[in-house]
Design an enzyme around this catalytic site. Sequence first.
Site, PDB file in Angstrom:
ATOM      1  N   LYS A  31       3.221  46.447  27.065  1.00  0.00           N
ATOM      2  CA  LYS A  31       3.503  47.095  28.447  1.00  0.00           C
ATOM      3  C   LYS A  31       4.234  46.606  29.110  1.00  0.00           C
ATOM      4  CE  LYS A  31      -0.445  48.133  31.039  1.00  0.00           C
ATOM      5  NZ  LYS A  31       0.386  47.672  32.685  1.00  0.00           N
ATOM      6  N   ASN A  32       3.528  45.180  29.491  1.00  0.00           N
ATOM      7  CA  ASN A  32       4.115  44.786  30.564  1.00  0.00           C
ATOM      8  C   ASN A  32       5.475  43.792  30.625  1.00  0.00           C
ATOM      9  OD1 ASN A  32       1.463  44.818  31.769  1.00  0.00           O
ATOM     10  ND2 ASN A  32       0.437  43.045  31.393  1.00  0.00           N
ATOM     11  N   CYS A  53      -6.253  48.490  43.758  1.00  0.00           N
ATOM     12  CA  CYS A  53      -6.374  48.975  43.056  1.00  0.00           C
ATOM     13  C   CYS A  53      -8.248  48.547  42.651  1.00  0.00           C
ATOM     14  CB  CYS A  53      -5.957  48.970  41.888  1.00  0.00           C
ATOM     15  SG  CYS A  53      -5.757  47.864  41.463  1.00  0.00           S
ATOM     16  N   ARG A 113      -4.294  44.072  45.968  1.00  0.00           N
ATOM     17  CA  ARG A 113      -3.595  42.873  45.196  1.00  0.00           C
ATOM     18  C   ARG A 113      -2.061  42.835  46.565  1.00  0.00           C
ATOM     19  NH1 ARG A 113      -3.395  45.346  39.748  1.00  0.00           N
ATOM     20  NH2 ARG A 113      -1.824  44.072  38.972  1.00  0.00           N
ATOM     21  N   LEU A 117       4.100  37.424  48.030  1.00  0.00           N
ATOM     22  CA  LEU A 117       5.344  36.166  47.168  1.00  0.00           C
ATOM     23  C   LEU A 117       6.597  37.409  46.634  1.00  0.00           C
ATOM     24  CD1 LEU A 117       2.150  34.832  44.839  1.00  0.00           C
ATOM     25  CD2 LEU A 117       3.690  33.836  47.319  1.00  0.00           C
ATOM     26  N   ASP A 141      -6.381  40.101  32.144  1.00  0.00           N
ATOM     27  CA  ASP A 141      -6.685  41.321  31.169  1.00  0.00           C
ATOM     28  C   ASP A 141      -7.095  41.541  30.365  1.00  0.00           C
ATOM     29  OD1 ASP A 141      -4.863  41.886  33.708  1.00  0.00           O
ATOM     30  OD2 ASP A 141      -2.779  42.416  32.026  1.00  0.00           O
ATOM     31  N   ARG A 197      -2.201  54.957  31.028  1.00  0.00           N
ATOM     32  CA  ARG A 197      -1.857  54.006  30.898  1.00  0.00           C
ATOM     33  C   ARG A 197      -0.879  52.541  29.986  1.00  0.00           C
ATOM     34  NH1 ARG A 197      -3.970  51.130  35.572  1.00  0.00           N
ATOM     35  NH2 ARG A 197      -1.633  49.664  34.990  1.00  0.00           N
TER      36      ARG A 197
HETATM   37  C1  UD1 Z   1       0.188  41.531  36.002  1.00  0.00           C
HETATM   38  C2  UD1 Z   1      -0.254  42.234  34.834  1.00  0.00           C
HETATM   39  C3  UD1 Z   1      -1.664  42.568  35.121  1.00  0.00           C
HETATM   40  C4  UD1 Z   1      -2.564  41.504  35.209  1.00  0.00           C
HETATM   41  C5  UD1 Z   1      -1.762  40.226  36.494  1.00  0.00           C
HETATM   42  C6  UD1 Z   1      -2.164  39.101  36.149  1.00  0.00           C
HETATM   43  C7  UD1 Z   1       1.676  44.076  35.221  1.00  0.00           C
HETATM   44  C8  UD1 Z   1       2.940  44.821  35.030  1.00  0.00           C
HETATM   45  N1  UD1 Z   1       0.535  43.753  35.742  1.00  0.00           N
HETATM   46  O1  UD1 Z   1      -0.061  42.052  37.415  1.00  0.00           O
HETATM   47  O2  UD1 Z   1      -1.670  43.730  34.224  1.00  0.00           O
HETATM   48  O3  UD1 Z   1      -3.617  41.121  35.305  1.00  0.00           O
HETATM   49  O4  UD1 Z   1      -0.293  40.190  35.606  1.00  0.00           O
HETATM   50  O5  UD1 Z   1      -2.180  37.594  34.895  1.00  0.00           O
HETATM   51  O6  UD1 Z   1       2.761  42.625  34.357  1.00  0.00           O
HETATM   52  N2  UD1 Z   1      -0.630  37.404  43.833  1.00  0.00           N
HETATM   53  C9  UD1 Z   1      -0.015  37.384  45.402  1.00  0.00           C
HETATM   54  N3  UD1 Z   1       0.613  37.911  46.317  1.00  0.00           N
HETATM   55  C10 UD1 Z   1       1.489  38.387  45.865  1.00  0.00           C
HETATM   56  C11 UD1 Z   1       1.217  39.013  44.315  1.00  0.00           C
HETATM   57  C12 UD1 Z   1       0.474  38.176  43.581  1.00  0.00           C
HETATM   58  O7  UD1 Z   1      -1.863  36.723  46.098  1.00  0.00           O
HETATM   59  O8  UD1 Z   1       2.671  38.168  46.464  1.00  0.00           O
HETATM   60  C13 UD1 Z   1      -1.570  37.058  43.739  1.00  0.00           C
HETATM   61  C14 UD1 Z   1      -2.093  37.962  43.236  1.00  0.00           C
HETATM   62  O9  UD1 Z   1      -3.410  39.151  44.334  1.00  0.00           O
HETATM   63  C15 UD1 Z   1      -3.553  37.654  41.907  1.00  0.00           C
HETATM   64  C16 UD1 Z   1      -2.246  36.731  41.827  1.00  0.00           C
HETATM   65  O10 UD1 Z   1      -1.502  36.337  42.415  1.00  0.00           O
HETATM   66  O11 UD1 Z   1      -4.760  36.774  42.987  1.00  0.00           O
HETATM   67  C17 UD1 Z   1      -1.751  36.676  40.343  1.00  0.00           C
HETATM   68  O12 UD1 Z   1      -0.999  38.507  39.658  1.00  0.00           O
HETATM   69  P1  UD1 Z   1       0.560  38.658  39.751  1.00  0.00           P
HETATM   70  O13 UD1 Z   1       0.026  37.775  38.003  1.00  0.00           O
HETATM   71  O14 UD1 Z   1       1.370  38.614  40.809  1.00  0.00           O
HETATM   72  O15 UD1 Z   1       0.030  39.820  39.195  1.00  0.00           O
HETATM   73  P2  UD1 Z   1       0.756  41.381  38.798  1.00  0.00           P
HETATM   74  O16 UD1 Z   1       2.363  41.499  38.912  1.00  0.00           O
HETATM   75  O17 UD1 Z   1       0.702  42.450  39.873  1.00  0.00           O
END
Ligand code: UD1
Length: 423
Positions: free
Chosen positions: A22-23, A117, A122, A126, A308, A400
């Site tokens: 999925k990801n 969520c 979230r 970045l 996950d 999902r």
């Molecule tokens: C993706 C995955 C999700 C998984 C996560 C971590 C998808 C669609 N989803 O989510 O299933 O749980 O990676 O492996 O691929 N963060 C910030 N600022 C940002 C973005 C992220 O501080 O702009 C933080 C988040 O709050 C979290 C960490 O960075 O603590 C990692 O998040 P991130 O890797 O970005 O997760 P997603 O891409 O949302």
Amino acid sequence: MQKFVINGGTRLEGKIQVSGSKNAVLPIAVAAAILGDSVSVLHNVPNLTDVQTLSAVLEGLGASITRKNGSLYIEPINRMEYEAPYDLVRKMRASIYVLGPLVAKLGRAKVSFPGGCAIGPRPVDLHIKGLEHLGAQVEVKRGYIFAQTERLVGAKMNLIGQHGPSVGATANVMMAATLAEGTTVIKGAACEPHINDLAQFLNAMGADIEGIGTSTLTIRGVKQLRGTEHSVISDDIEAGTFIVAAAITNGDVSVEGIAKQQISAVSERLTQAGVQLDWHDTGVRVTTPQQLKSIEVTTAPFPGFPTDMQAQMMGLLSLASGTSTITENVHTDRFIHVAELNRIGADIRLEGRKAKVHGVSSLSGAPVMASDLRAGAVLVVAGMAAAGETVVSRIYHIDRGYEAIEKKLNSIGADIQRVNDSE
Ligand code: UD1
């Protein structure tokens, strides 16, 4: 709404096939639809509601997407739509992936600001920081992110965040940088297998990305990307969930279509806990010859233990001897499944971002509720091990990210019925 009625206590036996990731498919479909100039064909695409939601977002932008026998045929956007509205983005946070590609291709984007969520806040700071480095002007107002620029220009940046690298920001900025002028260097890049699959797909479209699989990506901008054909990698989290399902039911299951290096951290911890994993060319045979032992698990970005898989691992360890400690370092509020597991007899206590899992000798079925995708998955897994009937409601969360999970598990001995809530 639908729910799962699970009759627990059956042992899983046989072969189960892992679907596409999925990801991986979500950003790949975005790249195909927005960055490409011609049709792309994606194979091994799981049939998930998240893929349908993303398809609706991309069709809203003017792409045309057809699904046939597990493959997606994606005709890229052909008009100047640049808005991803709230109604669609609120259903799936990954819709944020359209932000970078839209600015790169059309010079502007308007994407609804994704909310938090069930697993906590979230942020997307970045993603925004990376695009600003590439020269986009980004503004957040009235619940939308507006980004625009004449042309993105390559830059050096560090995208490491408070909790380590970000999968989403790495994907978003990497996609945008493929069409920027000049060279972009992303330090602190995520290197999850699905990020690598996206990078390989982009290169097959004509992009020039180096450092795939490492924390430094060098992206030399190109003028255009063409459509291509690609088979999506298999889903490491679905595989991990099936392995845990096999172990918790004391089963004997071959999980097919997964490679050890995709889930090495999960594989190591499971082995430590007493699960026997015999790897072969096409997958892994799972047996549990001994009483499960307590272990320590700490989630971290790849190659660490994936957040996950935290919930599913907690379900398994609730039946181990002794006390396990699980520390959640990625999504620090991700413990909503604890109360539900305790409802079916687990003994888990929270101390900040640590969960102390005191092993119990058995679980007993009860009505429980899925609150997010993986929190739902662990309830299915634990329900199969619990005595009697477990009813999992709100299974739309599970749909999902798992393709027909009940059909797959029933084919190897589970007893899970999908019923409408009114029944
Ligand atoms: C993706 C995955 C999700 C998984 C996560 C971590 C998808 C669609 N989803 O989510 O299933 O749980 O990676 O492996 O691929 N963060 C910030 N600022 C940002 C973005 C992220 O501080 O702009 C933080 C988040 O709050 C979290 C960490 O960075 O603590 C990692 O998040 P991130 O890797 O970005 O997760 P997603 O891409 O949302």
